[in-house]
Every structure is written in structure tokens, then in C-alpha cells.
Design an enzyme around this catalytic site. Sequence first.
Site, PDB file in Angstrom:
ATOM      1  N   ASP A  30       0.854  -1.187   0.000  1.00 31.06           N
ATOM      2  CA  ASP A  30       0.000   0.000   0.000  1.00 31.06           C
ATOM      3  C   ASP A  30       0.889   1.235   0.000  1.00 31.06           C
ATOM      4  OD1 ASP A  30      -3.281   0.218   0.891  1.00 31.06           O
ATOM      5  OD2 ASP A  30      -2.089   2.053   0.849  1.00 31.06           O
ATOM      6  N   LYS A  35      -0.676   3.342   7.212  1.00 27.06           N
ATOM      7  CA  LYS A  35      -1.482   2.113   7.199  1.00 27.06           C
ATOM      8  C   LYS A  35      -0.577   0.885   7.242  1.00 27.06           C
ATOM      9  CE  LYS A  35      -5.455   1.882   4.774  1.00 27.06           C
ATOM     10  NZ  LYS A  35      -6.408   1.741   3.672  1.00 27.06           N
ATOM     11  N   LEU A 153     -17.490  -9.753  -1.932  1.00 26.03           N
ATOM     12  CA  LEU A 153     -17.686  -9.834  -0.483  1.00 26.03           C
ATOM     13  C   LEU A 153     -18.580  -8.711   0.035  1.00 26.03           C
ATOM     14  CD1 LEU A 153     -15.822  -7.449   0.988  1.00 26.03           C
ATOM     15  CD2 LEU A 153     -14.003  -9.041   0.458  1.00 26.03           C
ATOM     16  N   PHE A 252     -32.098  -9.075   0.235  1.00 23.22           N
ATOM     17  CA  PHE A 252     -32.125  -7.711  -0.303  1.00 23.22           C
ATOM     18  C   PHE A 252     -33.549  -7.209  -0.524  1.00 23.22           C
ATOM     19  CE2 PHE A 252     -27.780  -8.682  -0.623  1.00 23.22           C
ATOM     20  CZ  PHE A 252     -27.121  -7.477  -0.588  1.00 23.22           C
ATOM     21  N   CYS A 263     -19.912   0.593  -2.479  1.00 22.49           N
ATOM     22  CA  CYS A 263     -20.066  -0.008  -3.817  1.00 22.49           C
ATOM     23  C   CYS A 263     -21.324   0.414  -4.563  1.00 22.49           C
ATOM     24  CB  CYS A 263     -20.026  -1.526  -3.703  1.00 22.49           C
ATOM     25  SG  CYS A 263     -18.414  -2.146  -3.221  1.00 22.49           S
ATOM     26  N   LYS A 266     -21.650   4.112  -6.098  1.00 22.68           N
ATOM     27  CA  LYS A 266     -20.690   4.460  -7.161  1.00 22.68           C
ATOM     28  C   LYS A 266     -20.823   3.519  -8.362  1.00 22.68           C
ATOM     29  CE  LYS A 266     -16.513   1.916  -5.774  1.00 22.68           C
ATOM     30  NZ  LYS A 266     -16.354   1.056  -6.936  1.00 22.68           N
TER      31      LYS A 266
HETATM   32  N1  LIG Z   1     -15.507  -2.437   0.022  1.00 18.48           N
HETATM   33  C1  LIG Z   1     -16.242  -3.418  -0.500  1.00 18.48           C
HETATM   34  O1  LIG Z   1     -17.126  -3.973   0.157  1.00 18.48           O
HETATM   35  C2  LIG Z   1     -15.979  -3.890  -1.895  1.00 18.48           C
HETATM   36  C3  LIG Z   1     -16.580  -5.094  -2.308  1.00 18.48           C
HETATM   37  C4  LIG Z   1     -16.320  -5.544  -3.593  1.00 18.48           C
HETATM   38  C5  LIG Z   1     -15.521  -4.798  -4.454  1.00 18.48           C
HETATM   39  N2  LIG Z   1     -14.976  -3.625  -4.038  1.00 18.48           N
HETATM   40  C6  LIG Z   1     -14.111  -2.902  -4.971  1.00 18.48           C
HETATM   41  O2  LIG Z   1     -12.756  -3.163  -4.601  1.00 18.48           O
HETATM   42  C7  LIG Z   1     -11.931  -2.000  -4.845  1.00 18.48           C
HETATM   43  C8  LIG Z   1     -11.240  -1.576  -3.573  1.00 18.48           C
HETATM   44  O3  LIG Z   1     -12.220  -1.163  -2.648  1.00 18.48           O
HETATM   45  P1  LIG Z   1     -11.887  -0.941  -1.101  1.00 18.48           P
HETATM   46  O4  LIG Z   1     -13.198  -0.709  -0.427  1.00 18.48           O
HETATM   47  O5  LIG Z   1     -11.003  -2.033  -0.635  1.00 18.48           O
HETATM   48  O6  LIG Z   1     -11.049   0.413  -1.195  1.00 18.48           O
HETATM   49  P2  LIG Z   1     -10.192   1.133  -0.030  1.00 18.48           P
HETATM   50  O7  LIG Z   1     -10.276   2.572  -0.320  1.00 18.48           O
HETATM   51  O8  LIG Z   1     -10.639   0.601   1.297  1.00 18.48           O
HETATM   52  O9  LIG Z   1      -8.697   0.618  -0.249  1.00 18.48           O
HETATM   53  C9  LIG Z   1      -7.898   0.975  -1.324  1.00 18.48           C
HETATM   54  C10 LIG Z   1      -6.451   0.948  -0.852  1.00 18.48           C
HETATM   55  O10 LIG Z   1      -5.598   1.076  -1.989  1.00 18.48           O
HETATM   56  C11 LIG Z   1      -4.479   1.872  -1.632  1.00 18.48           C
HETATM   57  N3  LIG Z   1      -3.845   2.368  -2.871  1.00 18.48           N
HETATM   58  C12 LIG Z   1      -4.315   3.287  -3.746  1.00 18.48           C
HETATM   59  N4  LIG Z   1      -3.458   3.412  -4.781  1.00 18.48           N
HETATM   60  C13 LIG Z   1      -2.445   2.542  -4.569  1.00 18.48           C
HETATM   61  C14 LIG Z   1      -1.252   2.191  -5.291  1.00 18.48           C
HETATM   62  N5  LIG Z   1      -0.985   2.741  -6.468  1.00 18.48           N
HETATM   63  N6  LIG Z   1      -0.442   1.278  -4.770  1.00 18.48           N
HETATM   64  C15 LIG Z   1      -0.719   0.690  -3.575  1.00 18.48           C
HETATM   65  N7  LIG Z   1      -1.828   0.978  -2.855  1.00 18.48           N
HETATM   66  C16 LIG Z   1      -2.672   1.888  -3.338  1.00 18.48           C
HETATM   67  C17 LIG Z   1      -5.071   2.933  -0.727  1.00 18.48           C
HETATM   68  O11 LIG Z   1      -4.089   3.548   0.078  1.00 18.48           O
HETATM   69  C18 LIG Z   1      -6.075   2.090   0.081  1.00 18.48           C
HETATM   70  O12 LIG Z   1      -5.477   1.568   1.252  1.00 18.48           O
HETATM   71  C19 LIG Z   1     -12.888  -0.953  -5.431  1.00 18.48           C
HETATM   72  O13 LIG Z   1     -12.827  -1.006  -6.817  1.00 18.48           O
HETATM   73  C20 LIG Z   1     -14.240  -1.399  -4.935  1.00 18.48           C
HETATM   74  O14 LIG Z   1     -15.284  -0.979  -5.776  1.00 18.48           O
HETATM   75  C21 LIG Z   1     -15.167  -3.168  -2.774  1.00 18.48           C
END
Ligand SMILES: NC(=O)c1ccc[n+]([C@@H]2O[C@H](COP(=O)([O-])OP(=O)(O)OC[C@H]3O[C@@H](n4cnc5c(N)ncnc54)[C@H](O)[C@@H]3O)[C@@H](O)[C@H]2O)c1
Length: 439
Positions: A30, A35, A153, A252, A263, A266
Site C-alpha cells: 500500500d 497504514k 464480499l 435484499f 459499492c 458508485k
Molecule cells: N468495500 C467493499 O465492500 C468492496 C466489495 C467488492 C468490491 N470492491 C471494490 O474493490 C476495490 C477496492 O475497494 P476498497 O473498499 O477495498 O477500497 P479502499 O479505499 O478501502 O482501499 C484501497 C487501498 O488502496 C491503496 N492504494 C491506492 N493506490 C495505490 C497504489 N498505487 N499502490 C498501492 N496501494 C494503493 C489505498 O491507500 C487504500 O489503502 C474498489 O474497486 C471497490 O469498488 C469493494
Amino acid sequence: MRIVMIGAGYVGLVSGACLADFGHEVCCVDTDVSKVEALRRGQVPIYEPGLSELVLANQTAGRLSFTTSLEEAARGASAIFIAVGTPSLAEVGSADMRYVYDAARAIAAAIKDFTVVVVKSTVPIGAGDAVERILAETLPRDRFAVASNPEFLREGAAIEDFKQPDRVVVGVEDERARAIMGEIYRPIQRAGSPIVYTSRRSSEMIKYAANVFLAMKVTFINEIADLCEQLGADVLDVSKGIGLDERIGARFLNPGPGFGGSCFPKDTLALTKLAAEARAPIRLVETLVDVNDKRKVAMADKVIRTCGGSVAGKRLAVLGLTYKPKTDDMRDAPSLVIVPRLQEAGAKVVAYDPEGHRMAEPMLPGVEFAESAYACLEGADAAVIITEWDEFRALDLGRVRKALKEPVVVDMRNIYEIDAMKALGFRYVCVGRGLNGQG
Ligand SMILES: NC(=O)c1ccc[n+]([C@@H]2O[C@H](COP(=O)([O-])OP(=O)(O)OC[C@H]3O[C@@H](n4cnc5c(N)ncnc54)[C@H](O)[C@@H]3O)[C@@H](O)[C@H]2O)c1
């Protein structure tokens, strides 16, 4: 198998910890230095049931590590997952792909041997092709393959969902990559979950279609709830009655203040943009985005109506701020619309959330935070339940009645029995259960 997870956020951290628990050697990368430092100390920055324990156990076993250096992590890795955020691009609404493309550029500079680059982030259809183009600018074509592996998830049940998913979707068009993906997910397949192999674009589309379909179910039952209020039906009976039909399914179908979270808002918006650009507009989804946005405002107005048409100078006790229980995630939570609207109408809002306090406080200026549900309710003119934490279901309602100045409860999640609330002397207003939402 050695795996790199780029992004140690919700998805990256849960996926990384679960893959390590399957026996793989996982390194999470990350760019957020604090973090990574916290994770190295065993401190998990988000609240997700069981995650801290899982991270710690796998860290201790030497299968899970954290770093800011992709170059170091990528050495000897068979697969590098991209699990960075894809938030809405401000004013536009399409997915902001800059983090994914930054990650792809960093990968291009880091890999030395054949590696599968797996896009786990939710991305527009065709994004895998764009990642492939970025990699090909630097690397020979036989050094990498790009796969799509969207994540399904649910926050609050993330570990269980990752380990025992309904299915794993893998979009892959390269045989070597397919074999590596099969190996990574073998423990899940062995436990009985199917792996659905598709083209990369179909896999990307599956993620959007699944999320939008679920958002549509939520929006549908919300509108049916409104109609129930006008016509004197009970939406809980309606949900049960339709949900038992296997073609519909029971999940749901719980009415509430509109969907929120990291999610659905967006992804629904991004799909409408994508569809419009592709000249195949999806009007159903455009409408549901609009209906859902308006619903949050309508919920605040319902509180104001219940309080006699004005909340000016009133103290409102809000229970639950996160977009759903068992998470501290505040992204696009309905409370972020409802609470400010109540404040604008002159209310003094005091709030309590079992896990969301730390995340919510900077996002909700002017809100007073209480340390318990009962402290929150003390002396309030009405209680407003926005998130259905189990703790609120178990409140001693006699004590709630005594704590409130006025016995008014607006319950946006239908967590109490109407008759019990009436017997205790509450004015109980819920969602879709009888005329005008009066419980
Ligand atoms: N949160 C959910 O429940 C969920 C479920 C399914 C899918 N998603 C998808 O998964 C993806 C991630 O979501 P999230 O909720 O985990 O996001 P998040 O914002 O919690 O985490 C993203 C992480 O990526 C890091 N990051 C950004 N650019 C980076 C880089 N170039 N190199 C290394 N680290 C980097 C950030 O610092 C952050 O810690 C999104 O596309 C989201 O739509 C999320």
C-alpha cells in the site's frame, strides 16, 4: 504460491488475509505509509468481524506481510492483484481509474518473470485491456497476462464471503494465467464453491450487473414500502410473500433509508455513465440512482413530519450512522444526507454508533457523539434509527421510553414490533408498515 495484493483497504486486506489463510504467501502493498506501519504492528485500520484475528494469525505464521515497496514484494510472485479504490469521479460519476492505472505502471516497472496481473477492483468494462496496454508499453508480451477477478464480499461478513463465496468469477484469456488462477482458488473450489471462467470483459460486466441488480432489489422494495404506507399494507409480509418465490429470492428485500456504502452508489452511477457512452443507456438504472438519492432526503423529511412539521430547536437522538451494521465504513452512508438535513432544519443531533464513531465524526460536523445508546437517547425529543445494529434490537424499551423526553421513535429499519411499541406508549413510525408509516 507467492501472491502480491496491491491496496490493503477493505478488499485487499480481507482477500490478502484469506489467501494467506489458505496457505499462500501473501504480501500486501500500500502507498499509505501509516497504514502499512500500523498493519506491521498488527493493528487493523478497519472494523470487520474476525479480520484482526485472521491478520495476526497469518502474520505470526509468516504467510502475510505488508510493505510499501512493490519492487521488493513482486520478486518471485506468480500473481499480482490490483485491489485499489475506484471511487466516483467528482461531477462525472464514472469510475476514477487513476489508482488502477498507477498500480499497473508500478507493476510494469517491477516484474521480472511471467506474472498474472489480476484486476480485483471494480472497473469499467474494457479496463483490463487498458491495463494490458500500460504493461505492454514496458514489458514484452510474454512476461505477463491480465485477468479479471471481481470481488463480491459483503462488509460485515467479508471473511465468510471470501472463503465460502457463492462463486468466484475469473475472466481470463491466457492458458498459463488460467492455470495460476485455478491454483490460487483451489481451496475455495475444493470447499464446493464454483469458479466461473469467462472472457475478461464478461467478468468485468458480471460485477457491475450483480451490484446493480442487488441495488435494484433494494430500491424496488423501498418503493413498494412507500406504496404500502399509502394503501395500508405491511411491507414485511409482502417481502416474505414474494421472497419465498425462488425466482425472486428473499435477500435484499428489506426496506430502509436507501442504499449506501462503498459499492452500490458508485457502481450504479458508473454503469449509467458507461452505458450512455456505449450508446446503450440503461434507463432502469438511471431511474434507480435518482430514486435512491431522493429517498435519503425523503427520510429526513419523514422525521421532520413525525416531529410535528418542525425540528427547530429539538434534540434528535440518532442511533446508527454506518451504511450498514458490523462495519465502520461511512462511505456514502444514508446518514450523511439525513443528519445534515435535520441539522439544516434546526435540530440538534446527538448520535451513537457502536463502531462508526471514529470514521463518522469528521464527516458530520456539529453532531454530538454519545458513548452509549442510552446516553444518546437521554432527554431527546425523538429517536431516529438509521442503522440496524443488533445492539439496538436488544435495547430495554422501557428504559428507552424513560430516557426520551418525548416517546417518539422513527425507525428506518423496522427493528421493533409495532404492538410492543404501542403498548409501551411510543409513537412509532417505521417503513412501509401500515398507513402513512405509522406503526
Ligand atoms: N468495500 C467493499 O465492500 C468492496 C466489495 C467488492 C468490491 N470492491 C471494490 O474493490 C476495490 C477496492 O475497494 P476498497 O473498499 O477495498 O477500497 P479502499 O479505499 O478501502 O482501499 C484501497 C487501498 O488502496 C491503496 N492504494 C491506492 N493506490 C495505490 C497504489 N498505487 N499502490 C498501492 N496501494 C494503493 C489505498 O491507500 C487504500 O489503502 C474498489 O474497486 C471497490 O469498488 C469493494
